[in-house]
Design a protein around this motif. Structure first.
Motif, PDB file in Angstrom:
ATOM      1  N   UNK A 146     -25.483 -29.520 -60.574  1.00 37.70           N
ATOM      2  CA  UNK A 146     -25.080 -29.641 -59.173  1.00 37.70           C
ATOM      3  C   UNK A 146     -23.780 -30.421 -59.045  1.00 37.70           C
ATOM      4  N   UNK A 147     -23.646 -31.489 -59.828  1.00 32.26           N
ATOM      5  CA  UNK A 147     -22.414 -32.282 -59.779  1.00 32.26           C
ATOM      6  C   UNK A 147     -21.225 -31.443 -60.223  1.00 32.26           C
ATOM      7  N   UNK A 148     -21.369 -30.718 -61.328  1.00 33.37           N
ATOM      8  CA  UNK A 148     -20.272 -29.886 -61.812  1.00 33.37           C
ATOM      9  C   UNK A 148     -19.996 -28.728 -60.862  1.00 33.37           C
ATOM     10  N   UNK A 149     -21.059 -28.171 -60.259  1.00 38.18           N
ATOM     11  CA  UNK A 149     -20.859 -27.104 -59.284  1.00 38.18           C
ATOM     12  C   UNK A 149     -20.135 -27.585 -58.043  1.00 38.18           C
ATOM     13  N   UNK A 150     -20.460 -28.800 -57.590  1.00 39.70           N
ATOM     14  CA  UNK A 150     -19.756 -29.375 -56.439  1.00 39.70           C
ATOM     15  C   UNK A 150     -18.275 -29.555 -56.739  1.00 39.70           C
ATOM     16  N   UNK A 151     -17.964 -30.043 -57.936  1.00 46.13           N
ATOM     17  CA  UNK A 151     -16.567 -30.237 -58.316  1.00 46.13           C
ATOM     18  C   UNK A 151     -15.830 -28.904 -58.345  1.00 46.13           C
ATOM     19  N   UNK A 152     -16.462 -27.874 -58.885  1.00 49.28           N
ATOM     20  CA  UNK A 152     -15.830 -26.552 -58.951  1.00 49.28           C
ATOM     21  C   UNK A 152     -15.592 -25.985 -57.558  1.00 49.28           C
ATOM     22  N   UNK A 153     -16.574 -26.154 -56.666  1.00 51.35           N
ATOM     23  CA  UNK A 153     -16.413 -25.657 -55.297  1.00 51.35           C
ATOM     24  C   UNK A 153     -15.318 -26.420 -54.547  1.00 51.35           C
ATOM     25  N   UNK A 154     -15.215 -27.707 -54.796  1.00 50.51           N
ATOM     26  CA  UNK A 154     -14.174 -28.499 -54.142  1.00 50.51           C
ATOM     27  C   UNK A 154     -12.791 -28.002 -54.509  1.00 50.51           C
ATOM     28  N   UNK A 155     -12.621 -27.581 -55.759  1.00 51.42           N
ATOM     29  CA  UNK A 155     -11.300 -27.148 -56.214  1.00 51.42           C
ATOM     30  C   UNK A 155     -11.028 -25.684 -55.883  1.00 51.42           C
ATOM     31  N   UNK A 156     -12.018 -24.982 -55.316  1.00 48.67           N
ATOM     32  CA  UNK A 156     -11.871 -23.548 -55.118  1.00 48.67           C
ATOM     33  C   UNK A 156     -10.687 -23.151 -54.274  1.00 48.67           C
ATOM     34  N   UNK A 157     -10.482 -23.789 -53.122  1.00 49.34           N
ATOM     35  CA  UNK A 157      -9.420 -23.394 -52.189  1.00 49.34           C
ATOM     36  C   UNK A 157      -8.241 -24.362 -52.182  1.00 49.34           C
ATOM     37  N   UNK A 158      -8.207 -25.313 -53.100  1.00 44.89           N
ATOM     38  CA  UNK A 158      -7.129 -26.309 -53.109  1.00 44.89           C
ATOM     39  C   UNK A 158      -6.107 -25.923 -54.177  1.00 44.89           C
ATOM     40  N   UNK A 159      -4.878 -25.652 -53.791  1.00 46.81           N
ATOM     41  CA  UNK A 159      -3.877 -25.236 -54.777  1.00 46.81           C
ATOM     42  C   UNK A 159      -3.518 -26.371 -55.736  1.00 46.81           C
ATOM     43  N   UNK A 160      -3.204 -26.007 -56.947  1.00 43.12           N
ATOM     44  CA  UNK A 160      -2.800 -26.982 -57.951  1.00 43.12           C
ATOM     45  C   UNK A 160      -1.280 -27.145 -57.904  1.00 43.12           C
ATOM     46  N   UNK A 161      -0.802 -28.371 -57.905  1.00 43.33           N
ATOM     47  CA  UNK A 161       0.636 -28.623 -57.834  1.00 43.33           C
ATOM     48  C   UNK A 161       0.916 -29.949 -57.143  1.00 43.33           C
ATOM     49  N   UNK A 162       2.164 -30.118 -56.718  1.00 37.10           N
ATOM     50  CA  UNK A 162       2.584 -31.343 -56.035  1.00 37.10           C
ATOM     51  C   UNK A 162       3.158 -30.998 -54.674  1.00 37.10           C
ATOM     52  N   UNK A 163       2.889 -31.832 -53.684  1.00 30.68           N
ATOM     53  CA  UNK A 163       3.431 -31.695 -52.334  1.00 30.68           C
ATOM     54  C   UNK A 163       4.134 -32.996 -51.982  1.00 30.68           C
ATOM     55  N   UNK A 164       5.351 -32.883 -51.475  1.00 32.41           N
ATOM     56  CA  UNK A 164       6.108 -34.078 -51.109  1.00 32.41           C
ATOM     57  C   UNK A 164       5.359 -34.885 -50.052  1.00 32.41           C
ATOM     58  N   UNK A 165       5.479 -36.181 -50.194  1.00 35.46           N
ATOM     59  CA  UNK A 165       4.880 -37.146 -49.276  1.00 35.46           C
ATOM     60  C   UNK A 165       3.337 -37.142 -49.331  1.00 35.46           C
ATOM     61  N   UNK A 166       2.749 -36.421 -50.284  1.00 35.18           N
ATOM     62  CA  UNK A 166       1.296 -36.456 -50.445  1.00 35.18           C
ATOM     63  C   UNK A 166       0.907 -37.725 -51.191  1.00 35.18           C
ATOM     64  N   UNK A 167      -0.225 -38.289 -50.832  1.00 33.85           N
ATOM     65  CA  UNK A 167      -0.683 -39.533 -51.437  1.00 33.85           C
ATOM     66  C   UNK A 167      -2.028 -39.301 -52.128  1.00 33.85           C
ATOM     67  N   UNK A 168      -2.403 -40.190 -53.009  1.00 35.35           N
ATOM     68  CA  UNK A 168      -3.630 -40.029 -53.795  1.00 35.35           C
ATOM     69  C   UNK A 168      -4.863 -40.324 -52.955  1.00 35.35           C
ATOM     70  N   UNK A 169      -6.009 -39.976 -53.530  1.00 33.30           N
ATOM     71  CA  UNK A 169      -7.293 -40.209 -52.869  1.00 33.30           C
ATOM     72  C   UNK A 169      -7.497 -41.691 -52.575  1.00 33.30           C
ATOM     73  N   UNK A 170      -7.261 -42.542 -53.557  1.00 43.40           N
ATOM     74  CA  UNK A 170      -7.491 -43.983 -53.388  1.00 43.40           C
ATOM     75  C   UNK A 170      -6.583 -44.547 -52.315  1.00 43.40           C
ATOM     76  N   UNK A 171      -5.290 -44.178 -52.347  1.00 34.73           N
ATOM     77  CA  UNK A 171      -4.329 -44.706 -51.358  1.00 34.73           C
ATOM     78  C   UNK A 171      -4.685 -44.233 -49.962  1.00 34.73           C
ATOM     79  N   UNK A 172      -5.038 -42.952 -49.845  1.00 33.86           N
ATOM     80  CA  UNK A 172      -5.398 -42.406 -48.529  1.00 33.86           C
ATOM     81  C   UNK A 172      -6.629 -43.102 -47.971  1.00 33.86           C
ATOM     82  N   UNK A 173      -7.650 -43.316 -48.818  1.00 33.35           N
ATOM     83  CA  UNK A 173      -8.870 -43.985 -48.365  1.00 33.35           C
ATOM     84  C   UNK A 173      -8.573 -45.411 -47.919  1.00 33.35           C
ATOM     85  N   UNK A 174      -7.686 -46.106 -48.661  1.00 33.56           N
ATOM     86  CA  UNK A 174      -7.345 -47.482 -48.305  1.00 33.56           C
ATOM     87  C   UNK A 174      -6.646 -47.526 -46.946  1.00 33.56           C
ATOM     88  N   UNK A 175      -5.726 -46.574 -46.698  1.00 30.31           N
ATOM     89  CA  UNK A 175      -4.987 -46.580 -45.438  1.00 30.31           C
ATOM     90  C   UNK A 175      -5.868 -46.170 -44.261  1.00 30.31           C
TER      91      UNK A 175
END
Length: 424
Positions: A282-311
């Motif tokens: 279930x944990x691995x399936x959740x991770x796979x589903x999370x990545x299903x529609x999210x493109x791989x790459x970099x986007x300008x001005x995008x911030x990491x999970x930790x930084x976004x959660x802190x802000x």
């Protein structure tokens, strides 16, 4: 009539043995030369065959019993199967021995099947969950009037029938199922090295038996069910292992459990095992589903999970739960990163502005329809179907609506689909 002077295996019957119908080993003595090939298969025909007047087909459950045992057992079983559920044994009718014989003649699978049909017709579900003594009533005590072998046969058949009828998804019952050994919940817990409540939690999750209060009643699992529980235990991982797969800091799985995207097994403990457990698949399936529609790459001005959660002044687990349920959408994921640590978000002010618009009622109805029609599918599957129909709804959004509908887990969808079919 010639008196039997030898045992079924050919050895001599000693002169001092005082009985004419039974060997010292309890074997039936009599008419070994009579072929039992009678085409009718009725109670009367079988009795006549045992008296030597005709032939009969083999009856595995009856041929090793004395004729008196057969008659008594068929009459008692026929009283049960041929009558409504009563507190006391019903009076014997002429048709009862034939009804009992029909259930016993064709073997253990037929016997269990007839008992299951009677349970389904006569016994409310609430009573069935209280054990075979309550479900079958008078026959559980009266069976002791039969021979020990037949009494034990009835007892085993009733327990097997009740267990099979109480399954969430009933299945076909075979002779092999009848003869397979069951294992008790305590014995299985000791084998797996976990507490009794842990086995109960796994069994409830797998839908093996109706949920009850920590399985305080005596519970036995057949070979197939015990194997499923053992395989599930092979898939169980600790909280630390789940954190490692998801790439989250310690203590961040609570929001995912609360959101309904992960199931926590809080009672699978024992032999030094402490803390909650999760299913690796279930944990691995959740991770796979999370990545299903999210493109791989970099986007300008995008911030990491930790930084976004802190802000946003929230835990990273809470932010992941919001992304999983479609409340917030990551813009990309960083290549080569570990688990969810690769998710990238916009600045909080812009991120909150990008919340998806509400899905139309028609789309929500269609999502529910797809979930009930294909309960084994998941949000990604439903998203593809909707896309083919010209409606674009993201996987996280579908997951969010399924959770709100109470259909977030696969077992929830399977149970809802089964309930819907039973109403039709």
């Amino acid at each position: 009539m010639r008196i039997e002077d030898s045992l079924p295996d050919g050895s001599p019957l000693m002169w001092w043995w005082p009985y004419f119908d039974r060997s010292p080993k309890g074997e039936y003595l009599g008419r070994k030369g009579v072929s039992r090939q009678y085409p009718g298969g009725t109670f009367a025909g079988y009795v006549l065959s045992r008296l030597g007047f005709c032939e009969s087909r083999p009856a595995p459950l009856l041929d090793d019993m004395s004729l008196q045992e057969v008659i008594d057992a068929c009459d008692m079983l026929g009283r049960l199967l041929g009558s409504p559920r009563t507190a006391r044994h019903p009076p014997s009718l002429e048709a009862h021995p034939g009804i009992g014989f029909e259930a016993l003649f064709h073997g253990p699978a037929s016997l269990v099947g007839k008992l299951r049909m009677w349970l389904s017709r006569e016994v409310p579900e609430e009573s069935r969950r209280r054990g075979h003594a309550v479900a079958f009533g008078w026959i559980t005590d009266n069976r002791f009037a039969l021979s020990p072998r037949m009494s034990n046969l009835f007892n085993k058949a009733m327990k097997k029938a009740l267990a099979a009828e109480n399954r969430t998804m009933p299945r076909e019952f075979s002779d092999a199922d009848f003869y397979s050994d069951d294992i008790g919940i305590e014995a299985l817990a000791q084998e797996l090295g976990i507490v009794r409540r842990g086995v109960a939690a796994i069994a409830d999750k797998l839908g093996i038996l109706p949920e009850r209060e920590w399985y305080r009643a005596r519970v036995h699992f057949d070979h197939g069910e015990a194997t499923r529980i053992r395989h599930f235990m092979d898939d169980v991982i600790t909280t630390q292992e789940a954190d490692g797969i998801l790439g989250l800091p310690p203590g961040q799985l609570g929001p995912l459990v609360k959101a309904g995207v992960l199931d926590r097994l809080a009672n699978v403990t024992g032999r030094g095992m402490r803390g909650s457990r999760y299913a690796r698949s279930q944990v691995e399936g959740f991770l796979e589903n999370m990545f299903g529609d999210i493109p791989e790459g970099e986007v300008k001005q995008a911030i990491s999970l930790i930084v976004c959660a802190r802000r946003l002044r929230m835990e990273s687990g809470r932010l992941v739960a919001m992304a999983a349920t479609g409340e917030l959408a990551p813009v990309c994921r960083k290549p080569g990163s570990v688990g969810l640590m690769g998710l990238r978000f916009l600045e909080p002010a812009r991120l909150l502005q990008r919340r998806r618009r509400d899905t139309s009622q028609a789309s929500r109805d269609r999502i529910r329809e797809l979930a009930l029609a294909n309960p084994m599918g998941g949000p990604r599957t439903f998203s593809k179907v909707l896309a083919e129909e010209g409606e674009r709804v993201s996987t996280p959004t579908i997951r969010k609506h399924l959770i709100r509908m109470g259909l977030g887990r696969q077992e929830d969808r399977v149970n809802a689909a089964a309930e819907l079919r039973s109403r039709v």
